[in-house]
Design a protein around this motif. Structure first.
Motif, PDB file in Angstrom:
ATOM      1  N   LEU A   5      47.452  45.853  18.225  1.00 15.37           N
ATOM      2  CA  LEU A   5      46.907  44.392  17.999  1.00 15.37           C
ATOM      3  C   LEU A   5      46.010  44.904  17.107  1.00 15.37           C
ATOM      4  O   LEU A   5      45.582  43.086  16.003  1.00 15.37           O
ATOM      5  N   PRO A   6      44.933  45.151  16.190  1.00 18.03           N
ATOM      6  CA  PRO A   6      44.118  44.938  15.505  1.00 18.03           C
ATOM      7  C   PRO A   6      45.074  44.971  14.261  1.00 18.03           C
ATOM      8  O   PRO A   6      44.234  43.953  13.218  1.00 18.03           O
ATOM      9  N   ASP A   7      45.865  44.911  14.008  1.00 14.73           N
ATOM     10  CA  ASP A   7      47.029  44.981  13.490  1.00 14.73           C
ATOM     11  C   ASP A   7      47.164  43.158  13.021  1.00 14.73           C
ATOM     12  O   ASP A   7      46.492  43.004  11.702  1.00 14.73           O
ATOM     13  N   ALA A   8      47.134  42.854  14.100  1.00 13.34           N
ATOM     14  CA  ALA A   8      47.621  41.991  14.150  1.00 13.34           C
ATOM     15  C   ALA A   8      46.595  40.295  13.546  1.00 13.34           C
ATOM     16  O   ALA A   8      46.355  39.293  13.274  1.00 13.34           O
ATOM     17  N   LEU A   9      45.351  40.842  14.096  1.00 16.29           N
ATOM     18  CA  LEU A   9      43.684  40.486  14.155  1.00 16.29           C
ATOM     19  C   LEU A   9      43.313  40.602  12.457  1.00 16.29           C
ATOM     20  O   LEU A   9      43.255  39.235  12.288  1.00 16.29           O
ATOM     21  N   LEU A  10      43.472  41.989  11.778  1.00 20.70           N
ATOM     22  CA  LEU A  10      43.694  41.947  10.088  1.00 20.70           C
ATOM     23  C   LEU A  10      44.505  40.857   9.817  1.00 20.70           C
ATOM     24  O   LEU A  10      44.088  40.462   8.253  1.00 20.70           O
ATOM     25  N   PHE A  11      46.144  40.796   9.967  1.00 21.55           N
ATOM     26  CA  PHE A  11      47.045  40.050   9.370  1.00 21.55           C
ATOM     27  C   PHE A  11      46.565  38.818   9.568  1.00 21.55           C
ATOM     28  O   PHE A  11      46.147  37.973   8.327  1.00 21.55           O
ATOM     29  N   MET A  12      45.609  37.369  10.684  1.00 21.12           N
ATOM     30  CA  MET A  12      45.323  36.902  10.595  1.00 21.12           C
ATOM     31  C   MET A  12      43.761  36.301   9.836  1.00 21.12           C
ATOM     32  O   MET A  12      43.940  35.399   8.943  1.00 21.12           O
ATOM     33  N   VAL A  13      42.848  37.338  10.042  1.00 22.21           N
ATOM     34  CA  VAL A  13      42.019  36.940   9.301  1.00 22.21           C
ATOM     35  C   VAL A  13      42.067  37.003   7.865  1.00 22.21           C
ATOM     36  O   VAL A  13      41.097  36.273   6.763  1.00 22.21           O
ATOM     37  N   SER A  14      43.153  38.208   7.259  1.00 20.30           N
ATOM     38  CA  SER A  14      43.345  38.099   6.074  1.00 20.30           C
ATOM     39  C   SER A  14      44.022  36.258   5.702  1.00 20.30           C
ATOM     40  O   SER A  14      43.725  36.219   4.615  1.00 20.30           O
ATOM     41  N   LEU A  15      45.123  36.376   6.378  1.00 21.28           N
ATOM     42  CA  LEU A  15      45.570  34.492   6.143  1.00 21.28           C
ATOM     43  C   LEU A  15      44.336  33.583   6.207  1.00 21.28           C
ATOM     44  O   LEU A  15      44.303  32.838   5.214  1.00 21.28           O
ATOM     45  N   TYR A  16      43.933  33.842   6.552  1.00 19.93           N
ATOM     46  CA  TYR A  16      42.308  32.795   6.650  1.00 19.93           C
ATOM     47  C   TYR A  16      41.521  32.867   5.908  1.00 19.93           C
ATOM     48  O   TYR A  16      40.663  31.835   5.166  1.00 19.93           O
ATOM     49  N   VAL A  17      40.849  33.976   5.855  1.00 21.20           N
ATOM     50  CA  VAL A  17      40.159  33.936   4.557  1.00 21.20           C
ATOM     51  C   VAL A  17      40.973  34.506   3.117  1.00 21.20           C
ATOM     52  O   VAL A  17      41.109  34.441   1.809  1.00 21.20           O
ATOM     53  N   GLU A  18      42.544  33.595   2.713  1.00 22.93           N
ATOM     54  CA  GLU A  18      43.499  33.957   1.490  1.00 22.93           C
ATOM     55  C   GLU A  18      43.765  35.070   0.947  1.00 22.93           C
ATOM     56  O   GLU A  18      43.193  34.733  -0.330  1.00 22.93           O
ATOM     57  N   GLN A  19      43.834  35.980   1.670  1.00 24.34           N
ATOM     58  CA  GLN A  19      44.429  37.588   0.828  1.00 24.34           C
ATOM     59  C   GLN A  19      45.610  37.122   1.216  1.00 24.34           C
ATOM     60  O   GLN A  19      46.429  37.082   2.715  1.00 24.34           O
ATOM     61  N   SER A  20      46.024  38.074   0.111  1.00 29.99           N
ATOM     62  CA  SER A  20      48.109  38.486   0.283  1.00 29.99           C
ATOM     63  C   SER A  20      48.442  39.217   2.223  1.00 29.99           C
ATOM     64  O   SER A  20      47.237  40.778   1.817  1.00 29.99           O
TER      65      SER A  20
END
Length: 634
Positions: free
Chosen positions: A375-390
């Motif tokens: 689940l932390p992997d999914a959270l970090l994935f979404m955070v990266s999208l929201y701050v416009e990171q690859s």
């Protein structure tokens, strides 16, 4: 027999003379009430007569007489023909009957038949009704000389206070038993109001600028005096008092002022007692009362209300919105509702990514995929999208590719929207939510207050939900408490009114410093018409209404209002309130300061602190597990 015939002939001539007199001076614009005693033998009938009252000598006669007089007044009687036996009962009940009646006549006239001796004349002239019955004509018939003497009262100012009354002979008419005509001296009814020769007009008021102001000055220097003898004069000012002063200037009368105790408009209590301004009128200590009095229905029973002297919008002074603290800067980009939607979409996206990746791993286990997606992997994935990171996302499944495409688009929109809004927040100052309208004020649940409950008289019968809420949230505090609250409490509003031409009338607890902390609503909570409350027997009522209409139609009230504001309040208080919502300089872009980054530093500090604590916690857990494993190996 000759004397009897002469007496009958004179009585007939007297009746004809009285009928001519009444038709000339009472019937033209008046309804006539004939009041006679049981011994009066004069019988008169008039086409416009409303009622004839007979005073009988019975135990309850005076109470019955007053009730009948009240009924006749309510039926429209404005002129009174009082026969000899009923004169003193009529004078005794004149004030009380008019105060109990609902009909208001502005210029009452009285014709009274009187054969008064010296003692009766003295009693009549000392009667307290003389001051409120200046329009009186006394007819004194003399059978022996076949003449009628016509008298009226001459009223003059008495010292130290009050009036004195004397009889003045107008004419002596010899009865011609032929055609009856009025003498030239009676072509006009005796007028003692055009020139009052310095007689008093008693005014009750309270300090309420710019409507009513009365300051003590050295004796002889003011434009008014106290209703009781004092060693000072009064300098009266204010839009409403200026109206009374103009009336006194036109009619040559002297203004006497009573400043009511505790500066209260007052009320009538269930036991019949009263206080404040209305108490002064009910107790007959004054003729008129001013101080921004409205058309309160619960006052109508006791007073006569003048033509309106102005319009008043009653509203509320609320605390000015303050600049929001800079630590809130990162959170001000979106409103709470949008933040809620961002959080919901973040959670939904995290769940979708987590489910998609776990499903992909389950389908690819046979190909050697052994590391489970967390689940932390999914959270970090979404955070990266929201701050416009690859972000890395396997694309060996069509579902994963579609999900990545839409999440990339959503993250791009959220990120760019936040960045643009943050730039605006950091350059344009943001304030607390402002209370602008009546609906905003009612919805806020904020209390509002004033020094008297009289402000709520206009809302006693309100049924609109907003007004009911506002009425129920009103509190009464003394002036000192309100003066302290206006500088220290930001959860309370304060009643005020805006006059007809835009000036603010404020209670005394609102000073110049308080006006820098408060602002008026953009709209009125309710509005009222300002009137002058007058005694029901005040003889100048008609002249005063006429003056009010002339002042209104010529725009003089605007000049009076502005002048009174300048003299008694100053323009700075008015400017503070008028410009309370003008923040032109504060809305201009500003340079970035270190304070703008307090929110960022706050988030960074919170993140570092949490990371440090969690790191320490993990380290402690690791050391404890390692210690247990070592003991088990031994």
């Amino acid at each position: 027999m000759e004397s009897v015939a002469k007496s009958l002939q004179f009585s007939s001539a007297l009746e004809a003379f009285l009928k001519t007199l009444v038709l000339t001076h009472l019937s033209g614009h008046y309804s006539v009430c004939v009041i006679r005693g049981v011994q009066d033998d004069v019988r008169l009938e008039f086409p416009r007569a409303t009622v004839t009252l007979a005073l009988e000598r019975t135990p309850d006669s005076f109470l019955a007489f007053e009730n009948a007089l009240v009924s006749s007044i309510d039926a429209g009687c404005e002129g009174f023909l009082v026969l000899e036996d009923a004169l003193f009962p009529f004078l005794d009940h004149f004030r009380s009957a008019h105060e109990a009646a609902f009909f208001r006549a502005v210029n009452k006239r009285i014709v009274a038949i009187s054969r008064l001796g010296a003692s009766e004349s003295e009693r009549m002239l000392r009667h307290d009704a003389m001051e409120v019955t200046p329009n009186i004509l006394l007819v004194n018939p003399d059978v022996s000389t076949a003449t009628i003497e016509l008298y009226t009262t001459k009223l003059s100012s008495a010292e130290p206070r009050g009036i004195s009354a004397n009889l003045t002979l107008i004419d002596r008419v010899r009865m011609d038993f032929g055609q009856i005509s009025l003498p030239d001296s009676l072509r006009k009814f005796p007028d003692k109001l055009t020139d009052m020769e310095g007689r008093r007009v008693r005014l009750s008021t309270l300090p309420y600028p710019p409507c009513a102001v009365a300051n003590e000055v050295p004796l002889g220097q003011g434009n008014a005096r106290s209703t009781v003898p004092a060693n000072y004069s009064l300098q009266a000012d204010g839009t409403e008092i200026l109206m009374i002063l103009e009336l006194c200037r036109r009619h040559n009368c002297t203004l006497e002022i009573e400043l009511v105790a505790n500066s209260e408009w007052g009320q009538v209590y269930p036991n019949g007692s009263s206080d404040g301004l209305i108490g002064s009128l009910i107790d007959r200590r004054s003729d008129v009362a001013v101080a921004a009095i409205y058309r309160w229905y619960n006052w109508y029973k006791y007073v006569t209300m003048s033509a309106y002297t102005g319009r008043s919008g009653i509203s509320c002074l609320v605390p000015r919105p303050r600049l929001l603290p800079f630590w809130q800067t990162p959170f001000l980009s979106f409103p709470p509702s949008l933040w809620l939607m961002v959080c919901i979409s973040f959670c939904v996206g995290t769940a979708a990514v987590f489910i998609t990746e776990r499903t992909r791993q389950f389908m690819r286990l046979r190909l050697g995929s052994v590391e489970r997606y967390q689940l932390p992997d999914a959270l970090l994935f979404m955070v990266s999208l929201y701050v416009e990171q690859s972000v890395p996302l396997p694309n060996d499944m069509m579902a994963g590719s579609i999900l990545l495409s839409f999440l990339l688009f959503g993250g791009f929109m959220v990120g760019n929207s936040y960045a643009g809004a943050l730039a605006s927040v950091m350059t344009i100052p943001r304030y607390e939510k402002s209370i602008d309208t009546r609906a905003d004020f009612a919805a806020s649940g904020m209390k509002w207050s004033g020094p008297t409950i009289a402000w709520m008289n206009s809302l006693l019968m309100a049924e609109q939900p907003e007004l009911v809420t506002i009425r129920n949230n009103y509190e009464v505090h003394d002036g000192d408490t309100l003066a302290r609250f206006s500088h220290t409490r930001r959860d309370m509003g304060y009643v005020h009114e805006r006059l007809q031409y835009g000036s603010y009338a404020l209670e005394s607890f609102i000073n110049i410093n308080a006006t820098r902390l408060l602002q008026p609503l953009k709209e009125d909570v309710f509005w009222e018409q300002i009137i002058t409350a007058c005694s029901k027997t005040w003889p100048l009522m008609g002249f005063y209404d006429d003056l009010i209409l002339r002042v209104q139609q010529n725009g003089i009230l605007r000049y009076w209002e502005l002048g009174s504001v300048i003299r008694n309040m100053g323009l700075e208080i008015q400017r503070n309130l008028a410009n309370a919502r003008v923040h032109d300089a504060d809305h201009e872009p500003v340079k970035l300061l270190i304070a703008h980054f307090l929110g960022v530093f706050f988030i960074l500090f919170v993140g570092l602190t949490l990371a440090t604590l969690i790191f320490i916690g993990e380290h402690v857990v690791y050391r404890s597990k390692k210690g247990r494993d070592s003991k088990m190996d031994i």
